[in-house]
Each structure stands twice: as structure tokens, then as C-alpha cells.
Design a protein around this motif. Structure first.
Motif, PDB file in Angstrom:
ATOM      1  N   LEU A   1       1.487  16.958 -13.362  1.00  0.00           N
ATOM      2  CA  LEU A   1       1.413  18.392 -13.080  1.00  0.00           C
ATOM      3  C   LEU A   1       2.595  19.149 -13.686  1.00  0.00           C
ATOM      4  O   LEU A   1       2.428  20.259 -14.206  1.00  0.00           O
ATOM      5  CB  LEU A   1       1.356  18.629 -11.572  1.00  0.00           C
ATOM      6  N   LEU A   2       3.785  18.582 -13.645  1.00  0.00           N
ATOM      7  CA  LEU A   2       4.942  19.242 -14.249  1.00  0.00           C
ATOM      8  C   LEU A   2       4.808  19.339 -15.760  1.00  0.00           C
ATOM      9  O   LEU A   2       5.174  20.363 -16.359  1.00  0.00           O
ATOM     10  CB  LEU A   2       6.224  18.500 -13.876  1.00  0.00           C
ATOM     11  N   ARG A   3       4.287  18.283 -16.407  1.00  0.00           N
ATOM     12  CA  ARG A   3       4.060  18.347 -17.854  1.00  0.00           C
ATOM     13  C   ARG A   3       3.042  19.423 -18.198  1.00  0.00           C
ATOM     14  O   ARG A   3       3.210  20.180 -19.153  1.00  0.00           O
ATOM     15  CB  ARG A   3       3.561  16.997 -18.378  1.00  0.00           C
ATOM     16  N   SER A   4       1.959  19.498 -17.409  1.00  0.00           N
ATOM     17  CA  SER A   4       0.925  20.496 -17.651  1.00  0.00           C
ATOM     18  C   SER A   4       1.478  21.907 -17.469  1.00  0.00           C
ATOM     19  O   SER A   4       1.212  22.798 -18.273  1.00  0.00           O
ATOM     20  CB  SER A   4      -0.254  20.261 -16.712  1.00  0.00           C
ATOM     21  N   MET A   5       2.255  22.111 -16.396  1.00  0.00           N
ATOM     22  CA  MET A   5       2.832  23.430 -16.157  1.00  0.00           C
ATOM     23  C   MET A   5       3.789  23.815 -17.276  1.00  0.00           C
ATOM     24  O   MET A   5       3.778  24.957 -17.747  1.00  0.00           O
ATOM     25  CB  MET A   5       3.574  23.447 -14.826  1.00  0.00           C
ATOM     26  N   SER A   6       4.592  22.875 -17.730  1.00  0.00           N
ATOM     27  CA  SER A   6       5.525  23.156 -18.817  1.00  0.00           C
ATOM     28  C   SER A   6       4.783  23.535 -20.091  1.00  0.00           C
ATOM     29  O   SER A   6       5.174  24.463 -20.803  1.00  0.00           O
ATOM     30  CB  SER A   6       6.404  21.936 -19.054  1.00  0.00           C
TER      31      SER A   6
ATOM     32  N   LEU B   1       0.830  -1.208   0.000  1.00  0.00           N
ATOM     33  CA  LEU B   1       0.000   0.000   0.000  1.00  0.00           C
ATOM     34  C   LEU B   1       0.864   1.258   0.000  1.00  0.00           C
ATOM     35  O   LEU B   1       0.574   2.222  -0.720  1.00  0.00           O
ATOM     36  CB  LEU B   1      -0.939   0.001   1.207  1.00  0.00           C
ATOM     37  N   GLY B   2       1.931   1.259   0.768  1.00  0.00           N
ATOM     38  CA  GLY B   2       2.848   2.404   0.777  1.00  0.00           C
ATOM     39  C   GLY B   2       3.484   2.624  -0.584  1.00  0.00           C
ATOM     40  O   GLY B   2       3.641   3.761  -1.035  1.00  0.00           O
ATOM     41  N   PHE B   3       3.871   1.546  -1.247  1.00  0.00           N
ATOM     42  CA  PHE B   3       4.460   1.665  -2.578  1.00  0.00           C
ATOM     43  C   PHE B   3       3.449   2.219  -3.574  1.00  0.00           C
ATOM     44  O   PHE B   3       3.775   3.077  -4.397  1.00  0.00           O
ATOM     45  CB  PHE B   3       4.970   0.305  -3.067  1.00  0.00           C
ATOM     46  N   ILE B   4       2.215   1.737  -3.509  1.00  0.00           N
ATOM     47  CA  ILE B   4       1.176   2.206  -4.437  1.00  0.00           C
ATOM     48  C   ILE B   4       0.906   3.695  -4.228  1.00  0.00           C
ATOM     49  O   ILE B   4       0.821   4.465  -5.194  1.00  0.00           O
ATOM     50  CB  ILE B   4      -0.106   1.363  -4.281  1.00  0.00           C
ATOM     51  N   VAL B   5       0.799   4.125  -2.965  1.00  0.00           N
ATOM     52  CA  VAL B   5       0.554   5.548  -2.683  1.00  0.00           C
ATOM     53  C   VAL B   5       1.719   6.385  -3.183  1.00  0.00           C
ATOM     54  O   VAL B   5       1.528   7.437  -3.813  1.00  0.00           O
ATOM     55  CB  VAL B   5       0.320   5.759  -1.172  1.00  0.00           C
ATOM     56  N   PHE B   6       2.945   5.947  -2.939  1.00  0.00           N
ATOM     57  CA  PHE B   6       4.124   6.676  -3.403  1.00  0.00           C
ATOM     58  C   PHE B   6       4.168   6.749  -4.925  1.00  0.00           C
ATOM     59  O   PHE B   6       4.491   7.795  -5.503  1.00  0.00           O
ATOM     60  CB  PHE B   6       5.392   6.009  -2.860  1.00  0.00           C
ATOM     61  N   ALA B   7       3.828   5.668  -5.598  1.00  0.00           N
ATOM     62  CA  ALA B   7       3.826   5.648  -7.066  1.00  0.00           C
ATOM     63  C   ALA B   7       2.758   6.580  -7.620  1.00  0.00           C
ATOM     64  O   ALA B   7       3.001   7.305  -8.595  1.00  0.00           O
ATOM     65  CB  ALA B   7       3.613   4.220  -7.572  1.00  0.00           C
TER      66      ALA B   7
ATOM     67  N   GLY C   1       1.356  11.680 -10.259  1.00  0.00           N
ATOM     68  CA  GLY C   1       0.633  12.953 -10.170  1.00  0.00           C
ATOM     69  C   GLY C   1       1.559  14.149 -10.327  1.00  0.00           C
ATOM     70  O   GLY C   1       1.241  15.114 -11.024  1.00  0.00           O
ATOM     71  N   VAL C   2       2.726  14.102  -9.689  1.00  0.00           N
ATOM     72  CA  VAL C   2       3.701  15.193  -9.830  1.00  0.00           C
ATOM     73  C   VAL C   2       4.190  15.288 -11.262  1.00  0.00           C
ATOM     74  O   VAL C   2       4.333  16.388 -11.821  1.00  0.00           O
ATOM     75  CB  VAL C   2       4.876  14.988  -8.851  1.00  0.00           C
ATOM     76  N   TRP C   3       4.433  14.149 -11.891  1.00  0.00           N
ATOM     77  CA  TRP C   3       4.899  14.148 -13.285  1.00  0.00           C
ATOM     78  C   TRP C   3       3.845  14.780 -14.213  1.00  0.00           C
ATOM     79  O   TRP C   3       4.188  15.588 -15.087  1.00  0.00           O
ATOM     80  CB  TRP C   3       5.204  12.711 -13.704  1.00  0.00           C
TER      81      TRP C   3
END
Length: 77
Positions: free
Chosen positions: A36-41, A21-27, A32-34
């Protein structure tokens, strides 16, 4: 009193792990960050601006905007 979990090991800070579960949440957070960064770029790439537009206008006088005078539109009226 009987032991509820007879096969359980003694829990220490070294034996407790986040697990699947910890791995899934981290992934999911990483994806999600990736995204958001693509969208911002992409959005920053669409911005069209002129170099030096705020320096001088009409051949000599400095630009008079809210940032240079320190006053906003609401306080000037």
C-alpha cells in the motif's frame, strides 16, 4: 476424573505464545502495508500541480473558489 492433557504445562501469560500462525498473520500484514505504501507513493508521484496556483489569478485578484468563500456548489444555486 482423568486429566485430558497429562503432558500440558500450566498456562500463564509467559508460556502462551502466538506461534507460527501469529507470525504468518503479522508477516502478511507487513507485506500488505508495504504494498500500500508503494502504491500510494506511485500515485502521489503522478500528481501534477502548479506551485502557487491558488494565490492569485490574472495578475492581481485573489482566486475565488469554494474554499475561500466557504460555500459549495450545492448551496450557491
Amino acid at each position: 476424573m482423568t486429566d485430558v492433557t497429562p503432558l500440558a504445562k500450566e498456562l500463564t501469560e509467559y508460556t502462551v505464545t502466538p506461534g507460527v500462525l501469529g507470525f504468518i498473520v503479522f508477516a502478511v500484514l507487513g507485506v500488505g502495508v508495504w504494498v500500500l505504501l508503494r502504491s500510494m507513493s506511485r500515485h502521489l508521484g503522478r500528481i501534477d500541480f502548479e506551485e502557487g496556483a491558488g494565490e492569485r489569478r490574472d495578475g492581481g485578484e485573489p482566486a475565488a473558489d469554494e474554499s475561500s468563500t466557504g460555500r459549495s456548489a450545492a448551496t450557491s444555486s
